[in-house]
Design an enzyme around this catalytic site. Sequence first.
Site, PDB file in Angstrom:
ATOM      1  N   ASP A 254       0.820  -1.207   0.000  1.00  0.00           N
ATOM      2  CA  ASP A 254       0.000   0.000   0.000  1.00  0.00           C
ATOM      3  C   ASP A 254       0.853   1.255   0.000  1.00  0.00           C
ATOM      4  O   ASP A 254       2.032   1.216   0.290  1.00  0.00           O
ATOM      5  CB  ASP A 254      -0.827   0.040   1.297  1.00  0.00           C
ATOM      6  N   LYS A 276      -3.931   2.965  -3.136  1.00  0.00           N
ATOM      7  CA  LYS A 276      -5.252   3.306  -3.671  1.00  0.00           C
ATOM      8  C   LYS A 276      -5.417   4.774  -3.978  1.00  0.00           C
ATOM      9  O   LYS A 276      -5.968   5.134  -4.995  1.00  0.00           O
ATOM     10  CB  LYS A 276      -6.325   2.849  -2.684  1.00  0.00           C
ATOM     11  N   THR A 337      -1.008  -0.929  14.971  1.00  0.00           N
ATOM     12  CA  THR A 337      -1.863   0.045  14.314  1.00  0.00           C
ATOM     13  C   THR A 337      -1.381   1.477  14.625  1.00  0.00           C
ATOM     14  O   THR A 337      -0.704   1.714  15.630  1.00  0.00           O
ATOM     15  CB  THR A 337      -3.324  -0.167  14.735  1.00  0.00           C
ATOM     16  N   MET A 388      -8.079   8.660   9.232  1.00  0.00           N
ATOM     17  CA  MET A 388      -8.491   9.195   7.930  1.00  0.00           C
ATOM     18  C   MET A 388      -9.341  10.453   8.077  1.00  0.00           C
ATOM     19  O   MET A 388     -10.278  10.664   7.313  1.00  0.00           O
ATOM     20  CB  MET A 388      -9.272   8.145   7.126  1.00  0.00           C
TER      21      MET A 388
HETATM   22  N1  SAH Z   1      -4.588  -0.312   8.882  1.00  0.00           N
HETATM   23  C1  SAH Z   1      -4.043   0.981   9.251  1.00  0.00           C
HETATM   24  C2  SAH Z   1      -5.017   2.114   8.993  1.00  0.00           C
HETATM   25  C3  SAH Z   1      -5.330   2.318   7.543  1.00  0.00           C
HETATM   26  S1  SAH Z   1      -6.424   3.667   7.281  1.00  0.00           S
HETATM   27  C4  SAH Z   1      -3.614   0.942  10.716  1.00  0.00           C
HETATM   28  O1  SAH Z   1      -3.908  -0.014  11.427  1.00  0.00           O
HETATM   29  O2  SAH Z   1      -2.927   1.870  11.160  1.00  0.00           O
HETATM   30  C5  SAH Z   1      -5.320   4.974   6.903  1.00  0.00           C
HETATM   31  C6  SAH Z   1      -5.250   5.971   8.029  1.00  0.00           C
HETATM   32  O3  SAH Z   1      -4.456   5.462   9.095  1.00  0.00           O
HETATM   33  C7  SAH Z   1      -4.593   7.274   7.667  1.00  0.00           C
HETATM   34  O4  SAH Z   1      -5.468   8.151   7.004  1.00  0.00           O
HETATM   35  C8  SAH Z   1      -4.205   7.812   9.025  1.00  0.00           C
HETATM   36  O5  SAH Z   1      -5.303   8.350   9.696  1.00  0.00           O
HETATM   37  C9  SAH Z   1      -3.815   6.526   9.754  1.00  0.00           C
HETATM   38  N2  SAH Z   1      -2.377   6.291   9.716  1.00  0.00           N
HETATM   39  C10 SAH Z   1      -1.713   5.251   9.171  1.00  0.00           C
HETATM   40  N3  SAH Z   1      -0.393   5.359   9.369  1.00  0.00           N
HETATM   41  C11 SAH Z   1      -0.192   6.478  10.082  1.00  0.00           C
HETATM   42  C12 SAH Z   1       0.942   7.138  10.617  1.00  0.00           C
HETATM   43  N4  SAH Z   1       2.174   6.658  10.460  1.00  0.00           N
HETATM   44  N5  SAH Z   1       0.754   8.290  11.300  1.00  0.00           N
HETATM   45  C13 SAH Z   1      -0.481   8.788  11.481  1.00  0.00           C
HETATM   46  N6  SAH Z   1      -1.594   8.219  10.998  1.00  0.00           N
HETATM   47  C14 SAH Z   1      -1.454   7.074  10.306  1.00  0.00           C
END
Ligand code: SAH
Length: 475
Positions: A254, A276, A337, A388
């Site tokens: 991704d 995406k 996460t 998001m």
């Molecule tokens: N599966 C991922 C989330 C995917 S949705 C997880 O568990 O983290 C995508 C959103 O995740 C982004 O828009 C943001 O809000 C958050 N995100 C993912 N990586 C991030 C990071 N390093 N710092 C801050 N927000 C993050």
Amino acid sequence: MHYLPMFLDLRGRRVLLVGGGEVAARKLELLLRAGAAVRVVAPRIDARVAALARTAGAELVERRFESVDLDGTWLAVAATDEPGTNAAVAAAGAARRVFVNVVDDLERSSALMPAIVDRSPVIVAVGTGGASPTLARRVRTLVEAALPERLGALADLSARWRSRVRAALPDTAARRRFWEQVLDGEIGRRVAAGEAGDEALGAALGRLRDADPATPPRGGGGEVWLIGAGPGDPELLTLRALQLLGRADVVLYDRLVPAAIVERARRDAERVFVGKESGQHRTTQDRINALLLEYARRGLKVARLKGGDPFVFGRGGEEIAMLAAAGLPVTVVPGITAALGAAAATGLSLTQRGVAQALCLVTVMGAAAEALDWRALAAPHQTVVFYMGVAELPRIAARLIAQGAPPDRAALIVERATLPDQRTICGTLSDIASRAAAAGVAAPALLIVGAAAHPPARAAIFAAVGTAATDQLED
Ligand code: SAH
């Protein structure tokens, strides 16, 4: 690449060691372990060097170094504390095209000795091109910890069976699959537990040979690993994620997965970007599903790398349902996460006792926002993490306040959490949207709302964890 790493077969080959002190003793021990025929030249030879030489049959020459000492040698090591002598060995070696390692003297060395992890026959050599022996030793310690203790036994087993397996399985891909099953499966576990493993390996090979070649194994060996890559820092990958990345034939990743993580895949693995929201090169979920199916049906091991955890706003469930319907095996590897990565990096104790009794992970993307219970999200004594939500910041704050949240409730934005350019913006529900706009916050970023995000609360935790947290309190 400044230096070419190589393994030298020194068995029975003449190696010159100049020096008779403590450093020379260490080098002598190593050279003898490699089976070299060592000639030690030094005016004074310590008892330890003499004893080592006696037991292993090395030659001792008690005088100063002379150029002729290099005659007939393949390699020389200068380990004296006299710069003049070391320089003379280096010069004489260069004139005769003999590689010389001068201990602790990068300039004069044409060969460097790496730090090593010895699980013979598996040997890992670590070099930093002389930049930092301390760093090389640190890397060696990390490798040492990561390698199974009985790795050598596994390599010996492979060596014993290599030609027989090659004869039984002429197809390269089939052979690689067989060896992967040996290393990762029951046989590998038995060897790790101390068994020889020959009997089990012979039986497994026999079963394969007897199998009807017209009926390939279920799924042709193809499978999909849904792997959480964590929030961005490659060090936050799980061990299992790392192991599977090293085995995958193809990696679908991704936009949120940084290059440093994709790099950890096997060198010859195919890498496919399926981000995406990448402008005109939009890959739809249907397209991703089709690619997963196509690769797995070809019998490949497919690593599907997702940012954070696959089951937290990662559409992992949908991909699994599709693969399961097609009868393909799927494995899920959890990842850290974003909320957890951001919390650790900013000293935010998500469920701090007496401050927050619940943790809520929310997304307000699309129509989903309408279905949320905003009154519940506005309630106190919890930490609410919005994923998001960058474009929705003003509306999120307004809705929470409209549902009874005090305008001065702490709100924290963590942009690119755990990455080297992580930023944090601290405020309250009333001003966080304008602060974020002023700072030009962009995805990926999280909004964290609740008293646990309040700067004094985080400062106290920062003071306690000290340098373990990676960011200073900016606000
Ligand atoms: N599966 C991922 C989330 C995917 S949705 C997880 O568990 O983290 C995508 C959103 O995740 C982004 O828009 C943001 O809000 C958050 N995100 C993912 N990586 C991030 C990071 N390093 N710092 C801050 N927000 C993050």
